[in-house]
Design a protein around this motif. Structure first.
Motif, PDB file in Angstrom:
ATOM      1  N   ALA A 197       0.834  -1.207   0.000  1.00 57.98           N
ATOM      2  CA  ALA A 197       0.000   0.000   0.000  1.00 57.98           C
ATOM      3  C   ALA A 197       0.867   1.254   0.000  1.00 57.98           C
ATOM      4  N   ALA A 198       1.970   1.228   0.754  1.00 57.32           N
ATOM      5  CA  ALA A 198       2.861   2.390   0.802  1.00 57.32           C
ATOM      6  C   ALA A 198       3.530   2.623  -0.547  1.00 57.32           C
ATOM      7  N   ILE A 199       3.964   1.547  -1.197  1.00 58.58           N
ATOM      8  CA  ILE A 199       4.601   1.684  -2.508  1.00 58.58           C
ATOM      9  C   ILE A 199       3.597   2.171  -3.543  1.00 58.58           C
ATOM     10  N   GLN A 200       2.358   1.690  -3.441  1.00 60.13           N
ATOM     11  CA  GLN A 200       1.333   2.150  -4.369  1.00 60.13           C
ATOM     12  C   GLN A 200       1.105   3.647  -4.223  1.00 60.13           C
ATOM     13  N   GLU A 201       1.060   4.132  -2.999  1.00 57.60           N
ATOM     14  CA  GLU A 201       0.899   5.567  -2.767  1.00 57.60           C
ATOM     15  C   GLU A 201       2.088   6.337  -3.329  1.00 57.60           C
ATOM     16  N   ASP A 202       3.303   5.830  -3.102  1.00 55.19           N
ATOM     17  CA  ASP A 202       4.493   6.501  -3.636  1.00 55.19           C
ATOM     18  C   ASP A 202       4.476   6.540  -5.163  1.00 55.19           C
ATOM     19  N   SER A 203       4.008   5.456  -5.789  1.00 52.07           N
ATOM     20  CA  SER A 203       4.036   5.372  -7.255  1.00 52.07           C
ATOM     21  C   SER A 203       3.153   6.420  -7.910  1.00 52.07           C
ATOM     22  N   LEU A 204       2.155   6.921  -7.166  1.00 51.70           N
ATOM     23  CA  LEU A 204       1.265   7.937  -7.724  1.00 51.70           C
ATOM     24  C   LEU A 204       1.961   9.282  -7.907  1.00 51.70           C
ATOM     25  N   HIS A 205       3.146   9.418  -7.318  1.00 58.10           N
ATOM     26  CA  HIS A 205       3.850  10.700  -7.337  1.00 58.10           C
ATOM     27  C   HIS A 205       5.141  10.631  -8.146  1.00 58.10           C
ATOM     28  N   LEU A 206       5.232   9.662  -9.071  1.00 58.17           N
ATOM     29  CA  LEU A 206       6.463   9.501  -9.838  1.00 58.17           C
ATOM     30  C   LEU A 206       6.579  10.458 -11.016  1.00 58.17           C
ATOM     31  N   THR A 207       5.607  11.315 -11.192  1.00 55.38           N
ATOM     32  CA  THR A 207       5.730  12.395 -12.165  1.00 55.38           C
ATOM     33  C   THR A 207       5.521  13.715 -11.430  1.00 55.38           C
ATOM     34  N   GLY A 208       6.141  14.766 -11.951  1.00 60.43           N
ATOM     35  CA  GLY A 208       5.999  16.072 -11.330  1.00 60.43           C
ATOM     36  C   GLY A 208       7.068  16.351 -10.289  1.00 60.43           C
TER      37      GLY A 208
END
Length: 432
Positions: A197-208
């Motif tokens: 779940a933590a990695i999924q949340e982090d992956s949402l911010h891999l742009t910008g």
């Protein structure tokens, strides 16, 4: 993420002083922007991509000089045969992005920097180094038990459906399709649900602007995983397989390649599930399927891979030498963007595009060649997508859209294309 330094060495060991293997070369005599370059029409790319691809092919040929964001020059490879040529010649069309002579035109906050900014991952490796690392990750993924994978997918799907089955309403993208791939794949690598779940949340911010922080968080979690695997070598998972692989990967290599493979599976597979559900919920050819009829989930997935490709473009390749492709003069250091969706629609290989692809699986949705998606990874993605859709239709057989089909919107970037939301309704069901 900072703009890559084109003067850094291709094969420098950690801590080594940089040597200018690929220095920041002067622009070609007629400039880095090829004459006749066409600004990419982002609005048409979002709303009518297939028509745009065919128009570009008709008016400009299979290889088109395109300007991204109005100023960043790339060659867009649209022809099926040309995509095959580029992807099967990694020596001429290489993967190390430090070859690019146009970094000075790229703004620091460019949305594609996450995909093209050089990092020491298998994605950007070349030659023997790529072969060594590719064999390790492919062997690791091939070690996955397909029956256990299917069972894990079904368990994840059932748990997610349980969260909304009693309400009679759901958004099948936000509450279902976007949740499944990462939950399954991270378990294959040895991560628990909390870590996933933590990695999924982090992956949402891999742009910008948040990309560097998100990437660092993901790397820290991977470091903890590899440390745990080395302390408990009897574990059975992909990470343990990589640690013990005869390729002798370093911890940094494993961490970078695991992160790359997890990210490569998550969003494209999520979009594959969502796009296939959209097709089955809006196309009358699949209507009977929702109540147990003819058209199969496999047919829907294959059609999506041809016609609603989750990865429409892939950037990129960089010319290692001057060459000719599709009648165009490609200069050393030029960037090439693979038009995977456009290749699928190439009239030279599919003259009657709207007749459908049937059982033909020669699409470019997973790219091609040594740097394409490994066969084992394709199988994992297809097992996840198939199980996700079949479990949903089994649990909620009367599911229908709760909005008109023409109100559905696409979430589109150059590298990803997926339906943004799938609001549905169904008869409230008991928990599994």
């Amino acid at each position: 993420m900072t703009t890559p330094d084109p003067t850094s060495p291709l094969d420098a060991p950690p801590g080594a002083a940089p040597e200018p293997v690929f220095p920041s070369a002067p622009a070609p005599p007629d400039g880095v922007v090829p004459p006749g370059s066409v600004p990419l029409d982002y609005e048409r790319f979002r709303d009518e991509p297939m028509e745009l691809y065919r128009e570009l092919l008709r008016d400009h040929g299979p290889v088109v000089p395109v300007l991204l964001d109005g100023k960043i020059p790339v060659w867009t490879v649209l022809g099926y045969r040309e995509v095959v040529r580029v992807t099967t010649d990694p020596n001429r069309f290489a993967r190390d992005s430090r070859r690019w002579h146009s970094w000075h035109l790229v703004p620091p906050d460019w949305e594609l920097t996450t995909f093209v900014g050089y990092r020491p991952t298998m994605l950007f490796s070349e030659g023997a180094d790529h072969q060594r690392r590719s064999e390790a990750i492919c062997d690791g993924l091939a070690s996955v038990d397909q029956f256990e994978l299917r069972a894990q997918c079904e368990r994840v799907a059932d748990r997610l459906i349980d969260t909304f089955a009693g309400s009679g309403r759901a958004d099948l993208v936000a509450e279902y399709a976007s949740q499944i791939p990462l939950r399954v794949v991270t378990r294959l690598y040895g991560l628990d649900d909390t870590e996933a779940a933590a990695i999924q949340e982090d992956s949402l911010h891999l742009t910008g602007n948040d990309a560097p922080i998100a990437l660092q968080k993901m790397q820290t979690r991977m470091e903890a995983l590899i440390k745990r695997v080395r302390e408990n070598p009897d574990q059975v998972n992909v990470a343990a397989h990589l640690v013990s692989h005869p390729a002798g990967l370093t911890d940094d290599e494993i961490i970078n390649d695991v992160l790359g493979s997890i990210y490569a599976v998550q969003q494209p597979t999520s979009d594959l599930i969502g796009n296939a559900l959209r097709l089955m919920l809006t196309d009358e050819r699949f209507a009977i399927t929702l109540s147990g009829g003819r058209r199969s989930v496999g047919q829907a997935l294959n059609e999506v891979l041809w016609e609603d490709t989750p990865v429409p473009f892939w950037i990129g390749r960089w010319a290692a030498d001057d060459t000719v492709l599709g009648g165009r003069r490609i200069r050393k250091g030029d960037c090439l963007m693979l038009g995977l969706a456009a290749a699928n629609a190439d009239p030279d290989v599919r003259p009657d595009f709207h007749s459908g692809a049937g059982g033909n699986q020669a699409h470019m949705a997973f790219s091609h060649g040594k740097h394409g998606c490994p066969p084992a990874a394709r199988e994992i993605a297809e097992v996840i997508a198939t199980a996700a859709i079949e479990v949903l239709l089994d649990r909620l057989p009367d599911v229908t859209l709760s909005v008109p089909a023409d109100e559905l919107e696409w979430r589109v970037t150059l590298m990803m294309r997926g339906v943004a939301a799938l609001p549905v309704e169904f008869t409230p069901a008991h928990l599994h």
